[in-house]
Design an enzyme around this catalytic site. Structure first.
Site, mmCIF file in Angstrom:
data_model
loop_
_atom_site.group_PDB
_atom_site.id
_atom_site.type_symbol
_atom_site.label_atom_id
_atom_site.label_comp_id
_atom_site.label_asym_id
_atom_site.label_seq_id
_atom_site.Cartn_x
_atom_site.Cartn_y
_atom_site.Cartn_z
ATOM 1 N N LYS A 90 -9.970 -4.610 18.974
ATOM 2 C CA LYS A 90 -8.540 -4.809 19.254
ATOM 3 C C LYS A 90 -8.170 -4.400 20.679
ATOM 4 C CE LYS A 90 -7.736 -4.187 14.324
ATOM 5 N NZ LYS A 90 -6.749 -4.279 13.270
ATOM 6 N N PHE A 142 -4.176 2.982 14.632
ATOM 7 C CA PHE A 142 -4.499 3.966 13.595
ATOM 8 C C PHE A 142 -5.557 3.356 12.684
ATOM 9 C CE2 PHE A 142 -1.619 7.669 13.385
ATOM 10 C CZ PHE A 142 -0.878 7.411 14.534
ATOM 11 N N ASP A 174 -3.323 -6.759 4.875
ATOM 12 C CA ASP A 174 -4.258 -7.729 5.469
ATOM 13 C C ASP A 174 -4.201 -9.087 4.770
ATOM 14 O OD1 ASP A 174 -5.372 -6.091 7.468
ATOM 15 O OD2 ASP A 174 -6.585 -5.056 5.974
ATOM 16 N N ASN A 195 0.873 -1.185 0.000
ATOM 17 C CA ASN A 195 0.000 0.000 0.000
ATOM 18 C C ASN A 195 0.903 1.225 0.000
ATOM 19 O OD1 ASN A 195 0.542 0.856 2.856
ATOM 20 N ND2 ASN A 195 -0.220 -1.213 3.221
ATOM 21 N N LYS A 215 -12.948 -0.939 15.431
ATOM 22 C CA LYS A 215 -11.557 -1.427 15.564
ATOM 23 C C LYS A 215 -11.040 -1.233 16.984
ATOM 24 C CE LYS A 215 -10.650 -0.691 10.713
ATOM 25 N NZ LYS A 215 -10.005 0.059 9.637
ATOM 26 N N LYS A 225 9.721 -15.738 -11.487
ATOM 27 C CA LYS A 225 8.721 -14.777 -11.955
ATOM 28 C C LYS A 225 7.594 -15.519 -12.681
ATOM 29 C CE LYS A 225 8.206 -10.751 -14.840
ATOM 30 N NZ LYS A 225 8.689 -10.089 -16.027
HETATM 31 N N1 CTP Z 1 -3.171 -3.813 12.067
HETATM 32 C C1 CTP Z 1 -2.372 -4.817 12.533
HETATM 33 N N2 CTP Z 1 -2.248 -6.002 11.830
HETATM 34 C C2 CTP Z 1 -2.940 -6.177 10.691
HETATM 35 C C3 CTP Z 1 -3.788 -5.176 10.210
HETATM 36 C C4 CTP Z 1 -3.876 -3.996 10.920
HETATM 37 O O1 CTP Z 1 -1.737 -4.642 13.574
HETATM 38 N N3 CTP Z 1 -2.805 -7.342 10.049
HETATM 39 C C5 CTP Z 1 -3.289 -2.564 12.846
HETATM 40 C C6 CTP Z 1 -2.825 -1.317 12.090
HETATM 41 O O2 CTP Z 1 -1.452 -1.079 12.341
HETATM 42 C C7 CTP Z 1 -3.707 -0.222 12.668
HETATM 43 C C8 CTP Z 1 -4.989 -0.960 13.047
HETATM 44 O O3 CTP Z 1 -4.650 -2.337 13.134
HETATM 45 O O4 CTP Z 1 -3.158 0.336 13.834
HETATM 46 C C9 CTP Z 1 -6.098 -0.778 12.074
HETATM 47 O O5 CTP Z 1 -5.656 -1.157 10.790
HETATM 48 P P1 CTP Z 1 -6.637 -1.156 9.531
HETATM 49 O O6 CTP Z 1 -5.912 -1.680 8.352
HETATM 50 O O7 CTP Z 1 -7.285 0.197 9.435
HETATM 51 O O8 CTP Z 1 -7.765 -2.133 10.039
HETATM 52 P P2 CTP Z 1 -8.061 -3.622 9.795
HETATM 53 O O9 CTP Z 1 -8.285 -4.213 11.142
HETATM 54 O O10 CTP Z 1 -7.039 -4.279 8.944
HETATM 55 O O11 CTP Z 1 -9.450 -3.531 9.074
HETATM 56 P P3 CTP Z 1 -9.844 -3.192 7.538
HETATM 57 O O12 CTP Z 1 -8.552 -3.250 6.749
HETATM 58 O O13 CTP Z 1 -10.812 -4.236 7.196
HETATM 59 O O14 CTP Z 1 -10.430 -1.806 7.576
#
Ligand code: CTP
Length: 410
Positions: A342, A324, A280, A211, A338, A290
């Site tokens: 969490k 975040f 994720d 990303n 979230k 490749k």
């Molecule tokens: N985070 C994490 N591990 C992951 C995904 C996210 O520790 N595998 C943490 C990020 O660092 C951030 C928080 O969770 O502090 C929220 O991340 P975000 O990507 O917004 O949320 P997700 O729980 O992944 O939900 P979604 O992508 O479905 O919005």
């Protein structure tokens, strides 16, 4: 919190080394950050850069002589020393540290230094063999024992052609050290763990899922925590940013690597700020070679990565956990979900897609959501200022928790 340099009185001592030209850039940063800077130059410094340059940039006459024309203020070394909030010596040569470490006072700078009670930063720069000389090393230790902060030189190719430690550190690093000298140490005793940047989940040797996170937010959170006195560990995904000064940095690539690095450090942490944009999803298998484009469609399958923050929340104890959330819609609903899922104390949420907020920008417009249901919307601010607000809020959360413990014991 604003820049610690704003409205501060800094005395800037310039000595005679080839790196004196870099002091000009540092002076510009200090002045631009709102500091009032007075410059003292040694005689040797004037052989490298003219006093007029420092005079023009600081807006004040440069002090170069103890006697003669400039003697109309005979106690200048005392008055400047009393008024100074911080002092920086740049570049600090073998000669000046020899004199300073033995209490010699034979020119404006050394005379002034003996009268100073404000913090002093000494930025070393000299030839590698001079730097490694035992006498110099002993003098450096004497300065540290006298309470001065000594910034060690960088390693690299030196002006004389030798290689090794001796280069004056980068101007941004020196500026950060001055800010650190001026900053209240309200995070002293805290062990702060910060994550930053994206993760990359490889598909084959040339492709990956990721990303656009630049890592700026997490890196500045680590820098501010260290500036405020915390012991800081930063686990960073791939970014082009340099390691923040004084922070223990672990570089990782994938979500799995980030999970392992975080778990190694988390147990001892008192505050964890998860600013990383963790991927994720990752490909189920990594292709050794490749993959040809016509094969990708049939072969690419994904599985979820571990949720690092959720794992930390499941094992929270008395740690403060900050997450975040970067969202494109339903900010409050998504952020609060979230926060709860969490087990966080605080979540910093922002809408991405705006030019001056979110991925890659230097500023952020965030809303904060708290465990107790409270929330607040912050104005657009630079990421450093946001990091400062964040730690102010974390300290408030800690204070309230301690008050609750105290009153339950009564
Ligand atoms: N985070 C994490 N591990 C992951 C995904 C996210 O520790 N595998 C943490 C990020 O660092 C951030 C928080 O969770 O502090 C929220 O991340 P975000 O990507 O917004 O949320 P997700 O729980 O992944 O939900 P979604 O992508 O479905 O919005």
């Amino acid at each position: 919190m604003s820049d610690p340099l704003r409205d501060k009185k800094i005395v800037f001592g310039v000595c005679g080394g080839i790196a004196a030209y870099k002091a000009v850039d540092l002076l510009r940063i200090l002045v631009k950050s709102g500091a009032q800077v007075r410059v003292i130059m040694t005689r040797a410094a004037q052989a490298f850069v003219g006093p007029l340059t420092f005079e023009a940039l600081s807006g004040h006459a440069v002090w170069t002589q103890l006697f003669g024309e400039q003697a109309n203020a005979p106690f200048r070394h005392i008055t400047w020393a009393e008024e100074a909030d911080a002092v920086i010596i740049v570049p600090a040569t073998a000669n000046i540290i020899g004199k300073m470490s033995h209490g010699i006072a034979d020119d404006p700078l050394t005379t002034f230094i003996l009268a100073v009670r404000a913090p002093i930063l000494v930025c070393l720069s000299m030839n590698v063999h001079m730097y490694e000389n035992r006498l110099i090393q002993e003098n450096v230790k004497r300065l540290e024992r006298a309470g001065m902060t000594v910034l060690r030189p960088d390693t690299g190719l030196l002006a004389c052609g030798d290689e090794g430690p001796g280069r004056l550190p980068d101007v941004e690093i020196m500026a950060e050290e001055v800010r650190s000298l001026l900053c209240a140490k309200d995070l002293a005793g805290e062990r702060v763990l910060v994550t930053a940047g994206p993760t990359q989940e490889p598909i084959d040797p040339v492709r990956f899922i990721s990303n656009p996170s630049s890592g700026k937010m997490g890196h500045v959170v680590a820098r501010i925590a260290r500036r405020r006195g915390a012991e800081v560990s930063l686990v960073s995904g791939p970014t082009v940013l340099p390691d923040p000064q004084g922070v223990s940095v672990t570089r990782v690539r994938t979500a799995d690597e980030m999970f392992n690095a975080v778990m190694d450090i988390a147990e001892k942490a008192t505050i964890i700020v998860m600013a990383a944009a963790v991927s994720d999803w990752r490909p189920v298998s990594l292709f050794e070679h490749k993959v040809k484009k016509e094969e990708i469609g049939q072969n690419l399958r994904f599985e979820q990565t571990v949720d690092i923050l959720k794992a930390l929340g499941d094992n929270k104890n008395r740690k403060i956990l900050v997450g975040f959330a970067a969202e494109t819609r339903n900010l409050e609903e998504n952020a609060c979900a979230k926060l709860a899922a969490k087990n966080l104390d605080l979540i910093v949420a922002n809408l991405i897609g705006q030019a001056d907020s979110g991925f890659g920008s230097d500023t952020n417009q965030a809303s904060l959501f708290y465990r107790d249901g409270g929330n607040e919307t912050l104005p657009l601010m630079d990421k450093g200022a946001l990091a400062d607000v964040l730690f102010d809020k974390v300290l408030e959360i800690k204070r309230k928790a301690n008050d609750r413990i105290d009153s339950s014991l009564q």
